[in-house]
Write an enzyme that holds these catalytic residues in place. Structure first.
Site, PDB file in Angstrom:
ATOM      1  N   LYS A  83       0.960  -1.007  -0.135  1.00  0.00           N
ATOM      2  CA  LYS A  83       0.049   0.018  -0.092  1.00  0.00           C
ATOM      3  C   LYS A  83       0.863   1.176  -0.138  1.00  0.00           C
ATOM      4  O   LYS A  83       1.883   1.372   1.017  1.00  0.00           O
ATOM      5  CB  LYS A  83      -0.994   0.176   1.353  1.00  0.00           C
TER       6      LYS A  83
HETATM    7  C1  E4P Z   1      -8.188   2.123   3.545  1.00  0.00           C
HETATM    8  O1  E4P Z   1      -7.580   1.163   3.000  1.00  0.00           O
HETATM    9  C2  E4P Z   1      -8.133   2.516   5.013  1.00  0.00           C
HETATM   10  O2  E4P Z   1      -7.390   1.610   5.664  1.00  0.00           O
HETATM   11  C3  E4P Z   1      -9.540   2.932   5.698  1.00  0.00           C
HETATM   12  O3  E4P Z   1     -10.518   2.477   4.682  1.00  0.00           O
HETATM   13  C4  E4P Z   1      -9.668   4.264   5.982  1.00  0.00           C
HETATM   14  O4  E4P Z   1     -11.022   4.296   6.565  1.00  0.00           O
HETATM   15  P1  E4P Z   1     -10.991   5.539   7.640  1.00  0.00           P
HETATM   16  O5  E4P Z   1     -11.636   6.758   6.971  1.00  0.00           O
HETATM   17  O6  E4P Z   1     -12.579   5.184   8.450  1.00  0.00           O
HETATM   18  O7  E4P Z   1      -9.940   5.543   8.689  1.00  0.00           O
END
Ligand code: E4P
Length: 218
Positions: A83
């Site tokens: 990522k």
């Molecule tokens: C995506 O990969 C992120 O880990 C996640 O969905 C972010 O979510 P949030 O905005 O609730 O922190």
């Protein structure tokens, strides 16, 4: 539509996997910090539980650091997806990793123009954050529709991974739009099944069955 679970908590991953609802896992540094354990150990354990893509995020913000971390993370397990944040260095890292055959998930996507760049760089997944856009009075789901249209226009292979899902309607709308993947927090997974008419109907069936069940022998 594939369901990923958005957590680094092993109990949540096990529970959702037992329901047959986990095709993959996404984590991020904030989710890992909540667990207070060595992230590498967590990734290893997740890969033992789930046979599917597991997103592990780099902490560096510079190209060289991203690449060094990406190579270490990719060694953990073949299912690890790297990522990478949506920056110029991040796009460069996505391109190099893609050329090396390493899967990537470009995170922190908040606009169609960013999503176009991820596709051009060869990202395996792009993660538009719908909840965080809604939080600032911008239509998170509108972004998903725009990205799907653009990717369809050019047959881009990058998969749309709807992230920052906060409630069941985010998931339903993403499914109606044909998003490839939704990454869902455990709490929202458990909310998907809830319906008051199901609870009322079941109670009525149980009560009625109790009036005749003694007449039956299984
Ligand atoms: C995506 O990969 C992120 O880990 C996640 O969905 C972010 O979510 P949030 O905005 O609730 O922190």
């Amino acid at each position: 539509m594939r369901f990923f679970i958005d957590t680094a908590n092993l109990e949540e991953i096990r529970a959702a996997a037992e329901m047959g609802l986990v095709d993959g896992v996404t984590t991020n540094p904030s989710l890992l910090a909540k667990e207070g354990r060595n992230p590498i150990e967590i990734f290893r354990e997740i890969c033992q539980i789930v046979d599917g893509p597991v997103s592990a995020e780099v902490g560096s913000t510079e190209y060289d650091g991203m690449m060094a971390e990406a190579h270490k993370l990719a060694e953990i397990h073949p299912n690890i997806v790297i990522k990478i944040p949506m920056t110029l260095d991040g796009l460069r890292a996505v391109r190099t990793l893609s050329e090396e055959g390493i899967k990537t998930n470009q995170t922190l996507c908040f606009s169609p123009s960013q999503a176009i760049l991820s596709a051009k760089a060869g990202a395996t997944y792009v993660s538009p954050f719908v909840g965080r856009l809604d939080d600032i009075s911008s239509g998170g789901m509108d972004l998903i529709g725009q990205i799907i249209t653009i990717y369809d226009n050019y047959d881009f292979e990058t998969q749309v991974l709807v992230a920052s899902i906060r409630h069941p309607m985010h998931l339903v709308e993403a499914a109606l739009m044909g998003a490839d993947v939704a990454t869902i927090p455990y709490k929202v997974i458990t909310q998907l099944i809830k319906h008051p008419l199901t609870d009322i109907g079941l109670q009525r069936f149980v009560d009625d069955w109790n009036t005749v069940k003694d007449l039956v022998q299984f």
